[in-house]
Design a protein around this motif. Sequence first.
Motif, PDB file in Angstrom:
ATOM      1  N   LEU A 400       0.832  -1.207   0.000  1.00  0.00           N
ATOM      2  CA  LEU A 400       0.000   0.000   0.000  1.00  0.00           C
ATOM      3  C   LEU A 400       0.869   1.260   0.000  1.00  0.00           C
ATOM      4  CD1 LEU A 400      -2.669  -1.077   2.660  1.00  0.00           C
ATOM      5  CD2 LEU A 400      -2.978  -1.006   0.180  1.00  0.00           C
ATOM      6  N   ASP A 459      -1.993  -6.549  -2.449  1.00  0.00           N
ATOM      7  CA  ASP A 459      -1.517  -5.193  -2.157  1.00  0.00           C
ATOM      8  C   ASP A 459      -0.117  -4.954  -2.710  1.00  0.00           C
ATOM      9  OD1 ASP A 459      -3.842  -4.434  -0.852  1.00  0.00           O
ATOM     10  OD2 ASP A 459      -3.124  -5.071   1.110  1.00  0.00           O
ATOM     11  N   ALA A 526      -8.258  -6.870  -2.823  1.00  0.00           N
ATOM     12  CA  ALA A 526      -6.906  -6.450  -3.183  1.00  0.00           C
ATOM     13  C   ALA A 526      -6.456  -7.144  -4.463  1.00  0.00           C
ATOM     14  CB  ALA A 526      -5.936  -6.735  -2.043  1.00  0.00           C
TER      15      ALA A 526
END
Length: 658
Positions: A400, A459, A526
């Motif tokens: 992220l 992610d 994700a």
Amino acid sequence: MANRLATATSPYLLQHADNPVDWREWGEEAFAEARRRDVPVLLSVGYAACHWCHVMAHESFEDAGVAAAVNDRFVAVKVDREERPDVDAVYMSATTALTGQGGWPMTCFLTPDGDPFYCGTYYPRDHFLALLDGVAEAWAERRDAVEQQGAAITEAVTQASTRLTPDRLDDDALAAAARALAREADPVHGGFGRAPKFPPSMTLEHLLRHHARTGDPEALRIVERACEAMARGGIYDQLAGGFARYAVDAAWVVPHFEKMLYDNAQLLRVYLHLYRATGSPLAARVARETAGFLLTDLRTPEGGFASALDADTDGVEGLTYVWTPAQLAEVLGPDDGARAAETLSVTPEGTFEEGASTLQLPEDPDPGWWAGARKRLAEARSARPQPARDDKVVTAWNGLAIAALAEAGVLLGEPGLIAAARECAELVLGLHLVDGRLRRASRGGAVGSAPGVAADHGDLAEGLLALHQATGETRWLDAAASLLELAQSRFGDGAGGFFDVADDAERLVSRPKDAADTAEPAGQSALAGALCTYAALTGSPRHRAAAETAVAAAGSLARQAPRFAGWTLAVAEALGTGPLQVAVVGPDDEARAALGRVARGATSPGLVVAVGEPDAPGVPLLAARPLVDGRAAAYVCRGFVCDRPVTTAEDLAAALRV
């Protein structure tokens, strides 16, 4: 008594290494010992920055009487929820099912086979001692009933994880979700719900994308209201940037002071995208400051990003951060101190505890004065005791951060942020990939043994794809492709969705599968997002179809509870617009850079951008994209159908507005 946690990689486990409780790490050895002794397992789950975890540790786990009761009648297992989200997910589902709520510390009693039969969260010392007596008595005298209850709870948890039915999120469903969120939004303080109030990062991203796709003005108003309220409230660190985990009140005044990487990475991206959509100076400032917080406070010596800053300092919550009028005057002098108190809502009565206040910024002060005052206050605060840092590097959260920093570097014109994203990606891929498989976390350059979960793959792939677009480097696209292939082969449920753990992971009493987007994207959403972006960058119909089925797998949840499907809905908005592919080709000069800036400023949720030389190796969007009359050119394609190339920034901006 052996100190079984002394060699753990988790800072949370190390916090408990010297407890008189005979803790063990999660694993078969602990359950084998429970079977040998014929006693239940006491499972305690928490994380290093958790305030109430510290409270229970001081009250109970450091107490000799409690330790004697635990060691005599149980096998005690301590788990860091951030290192083992799979274990946490299974037993949090049981806790929620039994009590109607969850949280940390989580306290569960298990049979030697791992079935949970009694669960809760924080217990004061005396209550906990009574609970230990009651559980031990039930195990000794009503064993059959206890084991039956444990088996029934495990079955209920297993059934709940597979209950969702696929449901396609079409335009009507997306419009209905936006209307439902508008009804739930707080029109006074921004955000959603009452106290405690959490930053709704993924829902704000979803609404920004919905506005970009449809022009819905209410969606944008909700985002602007929430972002301004949070940025001006006590939940935001007005001196150093960065957001706390949540506010204990509805008006964002008093935070729960822990600062998490996953919150700040996601919020950096939200404020960045709000700035891109509106040109808001406030959004730009907060994005820059939050990026600065990541680099200053959470970056590790190896180039990754630490998980969190603690809620407490020297056992006192907020000690580092709160101020009185007298303390402001001591740093700034009486006149500037009084001005700062008014500017920052620091009152004689206090907004926090014992006459102290959190810092708010209801209005923008004079920038010249504020820059100097802020610097002096920050320097004074840095001399105070500081909160501890959980310095383990979690794969998903660093993914992220890579995505946010790569985009911030491009949109804010700060190449140092792109460099930080690149260094982080190099660390995670170099250290966390072991024999072709992804691990969950590392600390101090040593990788842990816990395997990566679905969210780690999704992610990290998302971050690598953002880094590829920011740099044009093909290695990040290739690495993302490998992660997505691995995820599809090992985590797929056979119906388009994804389990949280791989098919060859440690067998728990239930294989977790949670589609809800809570504090961070679920593994399923994700992966859906990364598959969507990868398909747009490469033109792969297989990956596009996989993204669509992954979104549909959580479609019924998104329809029923859009606040708990923020990232699923954000990905659905991206799928609904495109993709919008922009390929900018030319020599590395100002003309190419100008076209790239315009392309990256587009707000379409389906946007992907490639900038580089014509036919750059390994970049599908640049293939067969020649210069136009020897000049840099931009190719705009919607849904894989391309317009005529343009050669000026003005013509590109016009093409993107269509």
